[in-house]
Write an enzyme that holds these catalytic residues in place. Structure first.
Site, PDB file in Angstrom:
ATOM      1  CB  CYS A 225      -0.790  -0.074   1.128  1.00 31.71           C
ATOM      2  SG  CYS A 225      -1.767  -1.436   1.212  1.00 31.71           S
TER       3      CYS A 225
ATOM      4  NE  ARG B 124       4.539   1.888  -1.013  1.00 26.36           N
ATOM      5  CZ  ARG B 124       5.612   2.091  -0.317  1.00 26.36           C
ATOM      6  NH1 ARG B 124       6.627   2.483  -0.270  1.00 26.36           N
ATOM      7  NH2 ARG B 124       5.431   1.347   1.009  1.00 26.36           N
TER       8      ARG B 124
ATOM      9  CD1 TRP C 232      -0.174  -5.581  -3.999  1.00 25.60           C
ATOM     10  CD2 TRP C 232      -0.196  -6.223  -1.995  1.00 25.60           C
ATOM     11  NE1 TRP C 232       0.336  -6.702  -4.341  1.00 25.60           N
ATOM     12  CE2 TRP C 232       0.470  -7.318  -3.142  1.00 25.60           C
ATOM     13  CE3 TRP C 232       0.058  -7.043  -0.863  1.00 25.60           C
ATOM     14  CZ2 TRP C 232       0.981  -8.724  -2.933  1.00 25.60           C
ATOM     15  CZ3 TRP C 232       0.289  -8.379  -0.738  1.00 25.60           C
ATOM     16  CH2 TRP C 232       0.924  -8.880  -1.628  1.00 25.60           C
TER      17      TRP C 232
ATOM     18  CG  ASN D 212       1.840   0.056   4.026  1.00 27.83           C
ATOM     19  OD1 ASN D 212       1.594  -0.890   3.947  1.00 27.83           O
ATOM     20  ND2 ASN D 212       2.920   0.697   3.781  1.00 27.83           N
ATOM     21  N   GLY D 213      -0.200  -1.915   6.227  1.00 30.46           N
ATOM     22  CA  GLY D 213       0.195  -2.816   7.237  1.00 30.46           C
ATOM     23  C   GLY D 213      -0.882  -3.792   7.456  1.00 30.46           C
TER      24      GLY D 213
ATOM     25  CD  GLU E 287      18.379 -10.990  -9.356  1.00 30.01           C
ATOM     26  OE1 GLU E 287      17.506 -11.656  -8.548  1.00 30.01           O
ATOM     27  OE2 GLU E 287      17.748 -10.002  -9.678  1.00 30.01           O
TER      28      GLU E 287
ATOM     29  CE  LYS F 211      14.844  -8.788 -11.158  1.00 32.89           C
ATOM     30  NZ  LYS F 211      15.467  -8.743  -9.933  1.00 32.89           N
TER      31      LYS F 211
ATOM     32  CD  GLU G  73      11.102 -10.011 -10.014  1.00 32.59           C
ATOM     33  OE1 GLU G  73      10.409  -9.791  -8.864  1.00 32.59           O
ATOM     34  OE2 GLU G  73      12.368  -9.627  -9.914  1.00 32.59           O
TER      35      GLU G  73
ATOM     36  CG  HIS H  17      23.582 -34.539  -7.236  1.00 34.56           C
ATOM     37  ND1 HIS H  17      23.988 -35.524  -6.682  1.00 34.56           N
ATOM     38  CD2 HIS H  17      24.608 -33.587  -7.230  1.00 34.56           C
ATOM     39  CE1 HIS H  17      25.205 -35.542  -6.738  1.00 34.56           C
ATOM     40  NE2 HIS H  17      25.685 -34.431  -7.021  1.00 34.56           N
TER      41      HIS H  17
ATOM     42  CE  LYS I 261      11.593  -1.231  -6.182  1.00 31.93           C
ATOM     43  NZ  LYS I 261      12.761  -2.302  -6.758  1.00 31.93           N
TER      44      LYS I 261
HETATM   45  C1  F6R Z   1      12.748  -8.644  -7.296  1.00 29.51           C
HETATM   46  C2  F6R Z   1      12.675  -7.958  -6.039  1.00 29.51           C
HETATM   47  C3  F6R Z   1      12.443  -8.461  -4.519  1.00 29.51           C
HETATM   48  C4  F6R Z   1      13.176  -7.831  -3.548  1.00 29.51           C
HETATM   49  C5  F6R Z   1      12.543  -8.425  -2.117  1.00 29.51           C
HETATM   50  C6  F6R Z   1      13.320  -7.736  -0.930  1.00 29.51           C
HETATM   51  O1  F6R Z   1      13.231  -8.172  -8.224  1.00 29.51           O
HETATM   52  O2  F6R Z   1      13.000  -6.883  -6.117  1.00 29.51           O
HETATM   53  O3  F6R Z   1      12.575  -9.994  -4.470  1.00 29.51           O
HETATM   54  O4  F6R Z   1      14.541  -8.274  -3.724  1.00 29.51           O
HETATM   55  O5  F6R Z   1      11.406  -8.249  -1.835  1.00 29.51           O
HETATM   56  O6  F6R Z   1      13.131  -6.380  -1.124  1.00 29.51           O
HETATM   57  P1  F6R Z   1      14.156  -5.151  -0.527  1.00 29.51           P
HETATM   58  O7  F6R Z   1      15.372  -5.368  -1.240  1.00 29.51           O
HETATM   59  O8  F6R Z   1      13.691  -4.045  -0.762  1.00 29.51           O
HETATM   60  O9  F6R Z   1      14.564  -5.680   0.865  1.00 29.51           O
END
Ligand code: F6R
Length: 578
Positions: A2, A27, A73, A99-100, A460, A464, A467, A483, A573
């Protein structure tokens, strides 16, 4: 998660709030709403879906401009207009956004017999709690403070009543913006950066009252001084500019972001080195993408400083509690500094006497306040849900730290400068990755294999792709193939191979023998590759460069599959709830 924006001042509040909400769109949200004070009337607009598609004309009125807005959200209750914030009490004179998660909202609701609820949310309970306190004779500030203290969980609330805004927080982020005769409240700075660069970051357990002036208190009601900071980001940095997507813009900003990361203030680096040297055990932690960076750091410390360290996912860290004590250093990696799982891990570490070093992008965030020391990676505002420039900047800072621990900081800095040049060159080959994305867009799965430092990079890269494009991808340690994962390979299965060492090429051959389609990302060509994308060898900085073509591939796959690369399905985000 949110997003909140609130305003009190002389501009058109409707415009300020809509602009702020658009700045917070990154976000992640599924509905939104605004409440505007129009003389004695309260105008409330709530909608599901995106703001641009349904932004209404908001009334402009004369006099004091006051209002609040929210992007939701959904957590409690479906995506409907009635569940969207702002929420009101029965009388309609108290309106708020949140928010929360109010973890004890059901219990609180049971104590609010006779109140009329019009949503399924936990948030609405707060408005009725304040109403109940007011009905008992408490003045507004007391009513708000007392209601907020009853909430369990990590929460941030902004409330509008009369001509005042009241704010409190116990976990989720909240920052005040101070202008000339005007004030802002927001979940994140870009929401008001166009109007002011003067900010006050609220700490947990603080509350602010915004009337003709701005006053800060703790939750016992004791006044506190306002600690003002100047935000160094420019409003343009938080805009898309000429780029179609934030993700592309942020990837393209990596060469400069890396140079900034490599230019850490010497005294900050020295303090971090002292913490690492003093510790008997080092744990690197993070969530999602940041977890892969944390994992990479264990390879960097090992190969550059010959120092052992461990890695844990933020949400798993508390299960390792017995191994943590006052001799432990926890390196917490984060872009936002607001990730609830990470903050909880940090709290666990501190309870057990451990020291915390943050490797962080957002200055002033909760993690920065909780950590004993912070290395700011200085990547600038990152708005695409999928992290790119903050990730490579974190990698660079940890590479520098490992070199500094080994007494070779200058070598680390030079490597980062080379990585910056190599990343610029990789970015100029975006078309190659677009062509590859076109070829792979309809596949069911993509596997990425790597060994050593390329293993966290493989993971990683897979994150990417998942998502941004929703295509299933998996990063696997090359040695693990036989394995379990070889069972998944059939004719045409795409497999991206990172590096051209003997062992990883052996793994590539195992896949090829079973019909796999081998895409090599490596310094040297090999006959096992069906497709080869050249990536330079920069020693321990190679991981940074190796990740960039995978970011580009994820972006182009997202577009080729009809996704919006900036808004990942079901993801937010800044993950401020557990
Ligand atoms: C993926 C991504 C998330 C964040 C995760 C932690 O691209 O950005 O997996 O890495 O939610 O977020 P932060 O880095 O803000 O603690």
């Amino acid at each position: 998660m949110c997003g909140i924006i609130a305003y009190r001042g002389k501009r058109s509040a409707g415009e300020v709030l809509l602009h702020g909400l658009r700045q917070l769109e990154y976000r992640g949200y599924d509905s939104w709403g605004i409440a505007l004070k129009n003389g004695h009337e309260l105008e409330v607009v709530r909608r599901t879906g995106k703001i641009s598609a349904s932004a209404p004309k908001l009334a402009r009125h004369k006099g004091l401009q006051l209002g609040l807005g929210h992007t939701r959200w959904a957590t409690h209750g479906g995506v409907t207009e009635s569940n969207s914030h702002p929420h009101r009490d029965c009388s309609g004179s108290v309106v708020l956004a949140h928010n929360g998660i109010v973890e004890n909202y059901q219990e609180l609701k049971r104590g609010l017999q006779g109140h009329r609820f019009s949503s399924e949310t936990d948030t609405e309970v707060i408005a009725h709690l304040v109403e109940k306190e007011l009905a008992g004779g408490a003045p507004l500030r007391e009513a708000f403070r007392s209601a907020f203290l009853k909430l369990e969980g990590r929460n941030a609330v902004v409330l509008l009543s009369g001509e005042e805004l009241l704010v409190a927080k116990s976990g989720s982020p909240m920052v005040l913006g101070l202008g000339d005769g005007e004030s802002f409240v927001a979940s994140d700075v870009p929401a008001f950066l166009r109007y002011t660069d003067r900010a006050v970051f609220l700490a947990d357990g603080e509350m602010a009252v915004i009337g003709d002036d701005v006053r800060l208190y703790d939750l016992q009601g004791t006044p506190k001084p306002l600690k003002e900071e100047t935000i160094e980001w420019s409003p343009e940095q938080a805009e898309k500019g000429e780029y179609p997507h934030f993700m592309l813009k942020e990837m393209m900003e990596q060469p400069e972001a890396l140079l900034r990361a490599g230019n850490l203030p010497k005294e900050d680096l020295a303090a971090a080195v002292a913490m690492v040297r003093k510790a008997k055990r080092v744990f690197a932690i993070g969530c999602g993408t940041a977890a892969q960076v944390a994992n990479l750091s264990t390879y960097l410390f090992s190969c550059i400083a010959e120092m052992p360290s461990q890695f844990a996912i933020g949400s798993e860290f508390s299960h390792l509690k017995p191994a943590i004590n006052q001799d432990t250093l926890v390196i917490a990696v984060s872009q936002s500094g607001e990730t609830a799982d990470l903050l909880e891990a940090v709290a666990t570490a501190k309870e057990r006497g451990a020291k915390v070093l943050a490797v962080l992008n957002v200055k002033g965030s909760s993690l920065m306040r909780e950590a004993h020391h912070t290395l700011l990676v200085n990547a600038g505002p990152e708005k695409a849900v999928a992290s790119t420039k903050a990730t490579t900047a974190q990698m660079a800072v940890l590479l520098l730290l490992a070199h500094a621990v080994a007494g070779r900081a200058d070598e680390g800095k030079r490597l980062i400068e080379s990585a910056s040049r190599a990343v610029r060159e990789m970015l100029s080959r975006s078309e190659e990755m677009r062509a590859l994305a076109q070829r792979l867009r309809d596949r069911q799965n993509i596997y990425i294999i790597g060994r050593g430092m390329n293993y966290p990079v493989a993971r990683e890269g897979a994150i990417k792709i998942q998502e941004v494009s929703t295509l299933h991808a998996e990063g696997i340690a090359g040695g693990e193939l036989k394995h379990y994962a070889l069972a998944l390979v059939e004719k045409g299965t795409p497999c991206i191979v990172l590096g051209s060492g003997k062992d990883i090429l052996g793994n590539a051959m195992e896949i090829k023998s079973r019909g796999g389609d081998i895409i090599g990302l490596s310094p040297e060509r090999s006959e096992v590759f069906d497709t080869w994308i050249q990536v330079p060898d920069l020693g321990p900085a190679s991981a940074i460069v190796q990740l960039v073509p995978l970011q580009l591939l994820a972006y182009h796959l997202g577009i080729a599959r009809g996704m919006d690369p900036d808004y990942c399905r079901n993801l937010a985000k800044s993950v401020t709830v557990k």
